[in-house]
Design an enzyme around this catalytic site. Structure first.
Site, mmCIF file in Angstrom:
data_model
loop_
_atom_site.group_PDB
_atom_site.id
_atom_site.type_symbol
_atom_site.label_atom_id
_atom_site.label_comp_id
_atom_site.label_asym_id
_atom_site.label_seq_id
_atom_site.Cartn_x
_atom_site.Cartn_y
_atom_site.Cartn_z
ATOM 1 N N LYS A 171 1.061 -0.994 -0.039
ATOM 2 C CA LYS A 171 0.052 0.068 0.084
ATOM 3 C C LYS A 171 0.968 1.344 -0.170
ATOM 4 O O LYS A 171 2.044 1.265 0.422
ATOM 5 C CB LYS A 171 -0.842 0.040 1.154
ATOM 6 C CG LYS A 171 -2.282 0.758 1.176
ATOM 7 C CD LYS A 171 -2.999 0.119 0.510
ATOM 8 C CE LYS A 171 -4.621 0.702 0.255
ATOM 9 N NZ LYS A 171 -5.554 -0.324 -0.187
ATOM 10 N N GLY A 202 -21.484 6.001 4.247
ATOM 11 C CA GLY A 202 -20.581 6.380 3.287
ATOM 12 C C GLY A 202 -21.055 5.838 1.906
ATOM 13 O O GLY A 202 -21.141 4.620 1.379
ATOM 14 N N VAL A 203 -21.793 6.837 1.166
ATOM 15 C CA VAL A 203 -22.191 6.422 -0.035
ATOM 16 C C VAL A 203 -21.641 7.122 -1.327
ATOM 17 O O VAL A 203 -22.110 7.650 -2.232
ATOM 18 C CB VAL A 203 -23.729 6.794 -0.417
ATOM 19 C CG1 VAL A 203 -24.511 5.708 0.764
ATOM 20 C CG2 VAL A 203 -23.853 8.209 0.202
ATOM 21 N N GLY A 204 -20.140 7.173 -1.303
ATOM 22 C CA GLY A 204 -19.361 7.680 -2.231
ATOM 23 C C GLY A 204 -19.009 6.605 -3.430
ATOM 24 O O GLY A 204 -19.886 5.878 -4.081
ATOM 25 N N VAL A 246 -17.788 3.367 -3.635
ATOM 26 C CA VAL A 246 -18.377 2.069 -3.427
ATOM 27 C C VAL A 246 -19.836 1.937 -3.138
ATOM 28 O O VAL A 246 -20.600 1.463 -3.414
ATOM 29 C CB VAL A 246 -17.833 1.179 -2.681
ATOM 30 C CG1 VAL A 246 -18.156 -0.157 -2.464
ATOM 31 C CG2 VAL A 246 -16.009 1.086 -3.186
ATOM 32 N N GLY A 247 -20.147 2.721 -1.998
ATOM 33 C CA GLY A 247 -21.260 2.938 -1.255
ATOM 34 C C GLY A 247 -22.646 3.121 -2.238
ATOM 35 O O GLY A 247 -23.548 2.577 -1.981
#
Length: 365
Positions: free
Chosen positions: A91, A191-193, A195-196
Site C-alpha cells: 500500500k 458512506g455512499v461515495g 463504493v457505497g
C-alpha cells in the site's frame, strides 16, 4: 524526539518493533519540486508482487501516514490471499490534501518512485486517487493498474468492490437467517461515495430497505434524487445510523476504525458487512462483536472485488471473468463462518488463520 536520520523516533519504532512491523520493505519518498511526500509499504511478496492502492490523504503527522501504510499493506496481504490472488500485500499513502496539492508533476514523481521498485509493488486507486490519476502515474510506471479503458485499463474498480460486499451480505444473511435474500431487510450504509452508491443499487434491486449517511451532503442528495420513492432514507450521521431501530445490517463504507469501543455497544444491527478497510479499531473488537451476537463479515474478505479487478488488468482485463471471481466471495465468506464455528473463534480470527496458512504454504521451499 528524532533518531539519527532526523525522522521522528516513534516512526522507526513502529517500523521495527510494534505489532504493525514485520514488513519486507518500507520506502519513504520525497520530491521537493512537486511537493510529493509519500510512503510505500510492502508487507509481503510470498504469493507474488505486492498489490494495493495509493491513498492520498491529509494526515496530521508523518507518523500517522506511516502507521496507515503499514496497517493497510498488511491488510492487503490478507485480502489478496483470501481472494486467491497470486499477489502479496502493499500500500502507498501520499501525504496532503488532494484537493490542494494534487498535480500532474506530483503524480509523475510518485510514479517514478513506484517504478524504482522494479515490480515488487503494483499500485492502483484508493481514497483520494482516481482512474485519471492512475493514467498519469502509468506514464512513468508500468506497474500501475486501475487505469481507464482508453489507456489499457479496466476503469473504476468500485463497481466490483460493491458487488463483492453485496455477496458478503448475502452470505451473512444465509448464515444467520438461512436465506441469502435481503428482501425486506433494513441495511444502513455509512458512506455512499465511490463504493457505497453502487452498493445501494444492488440492495434496492434485491428488495432491501436502505438507510444512508455521508459526511458529504452532495453524496446523500445524489442517492435521494436518484431514488425519490424507492425505500431509501437518510440520517444525519453515523452515530444516528448505528442506532436506527430495526437495522439488520450495518455497512461501513468510509474510512477505517468504524467498529470501536464507542460504536459496538450501541450498534443495533445483527450483521456488519461493509467496504471500508480496517474496520476493527483495535484487537479485541471482534470478540466484543461476537459477545453481543453480532456477525462480522471480515472487511478484507468482502471488499476484495476491486483488487480482483485490478489484478486481472495485469493479464488483459475481462469483466465477466472478474465478476465470476468476485461472486465467489459468497462462498469464501460462508467458509469463514464455518471455520469460525468449528474453531470456536470470531470470523475475523478465522479469516486470518486461513490467509496466514496460504501465505505460509507459499513460503515453503
Amino acid at each position: 524526539m528524532t533518531d539519527v536520520t532526523g525522522a521522528p523516533a516513534d516512526v522507526l519504532h513502529t517500523l521495527f518493533h510494534s505489532d504493525q512491523g514485520g514488513h519486507e520493505q518500507v520506502v519513504l519518498c520525497q520530491d521537493r519540486a512537486s511537493g510529493l511526500k509519500a510512503v510505500i509499504a510492502i508487507h509481503s511478496t510470498a504469493l507474488g508482487p505486492a498489490l494495493g492502492g495509493t491513498r492520498f490523504y491529509p494526515y496530521a503527522t508523518e507518523g500517522e501516514a506511516v502507521a496507515d501504510a503499514l496497517n493497510l499493506s498488511r491488510g492487503m496481504s490478507y485480502k489478496n490471499a483470501m481472494a486467491g490472488l497470486d499477489h502479496g500485500g502493499g500500500k502507498a499513502v501520499i501525504i496532503g490534501d488532494p484537493e490542494q496539492i494534487k498535480t500532474e508533476e506530483l503524480l509523475l514523481a510518485y510514479g517514478r518512485f513506484v517504478a524504482s521498485l522494479g515490480g515488487r509493488y503494483v499500485t492502483a486507486c484508493d481514497v483520494g486517487t482516481y482512474v485519471a490519476d492512475m493514467d498519469v502515474v502509468a506514464r512513468e510506471c508500468r506497474w500501475t493498474t486501475g487505469r481507464s479503458p482508453e489507456n489499457g485499463g479496466a476503469g473504476d474498480s468500485s463497481v466490483l468492490t460493491a458487488f463483492g460486499v453485496f455477496q458478503g451480505m448475502r452470505a451473512s444473511a444465509q448464515h444467520l437467517w438461512g436465506d441469502p435474500s435481503l428482501r425486506g431487510r433494513r441495511v444502513g450504509i455509512a458512506g455512499v461515495g465511490k463504493v457505497g452508491h453502487h452498493l445501494v443499487e444492488h440492495l434496492l434491486e434485491d428488495g432491501a430497505e436502505v438507510v444512508i449517511t455521508d459526511v458529504r451532503a452532495e453524496s446523500v442528495r445524489r442517492i435521494l434524487d436518484r431514488h425519490p420513492s424507492s425505500g431509501v432514507t437518510a440520517v444525519a450521521d453515523t452515530a444516528a445510523l448505528i442506532r436506527v431501530e430495526g437495522l439488520d445490517i450495518y455497512a461501513p463504507c468510509a474510512l477505517g476504525g468504524a467498529l470501536n469501543d464507542d460504536s459496538v455497544p450501541v450498534l443495533t444491527a445483527k450483521i456488519v458487512c461493509g467496504a471500508a478497510n480496517n474496520q476493527l479499531e483495535h484487537a479485541g473488537v471482534e470478540k466484543d462483536l461476537a459477545d453481543r451476537g453480532i456477525l462480522y463479515a471480515p472487511d478484507y474478505v468482502v471488499n476484495a472485488g476491486g483488487v480482483i479487478q485490478v489484478a486481472d488488468e495485469l493479464h488483459g482485463f475481462d469483466f465477466e471473468r472478474c465478476r465470476a471471481k468476485a461472486a465467489k466471495i459468497f462462498d469464501t465468506t460462508l467458509a469463514i463462518f464455518a471455520r469460525a464455528k468449528e474453531d470456536g473463534i470470531p470470523p475475523a480470527a478465522a479469516a486470518d488463520r486461513i490467509a496466514e496458512h496460504r501465505m505460509a504454504e507459499a513460503r515453503r521451499p
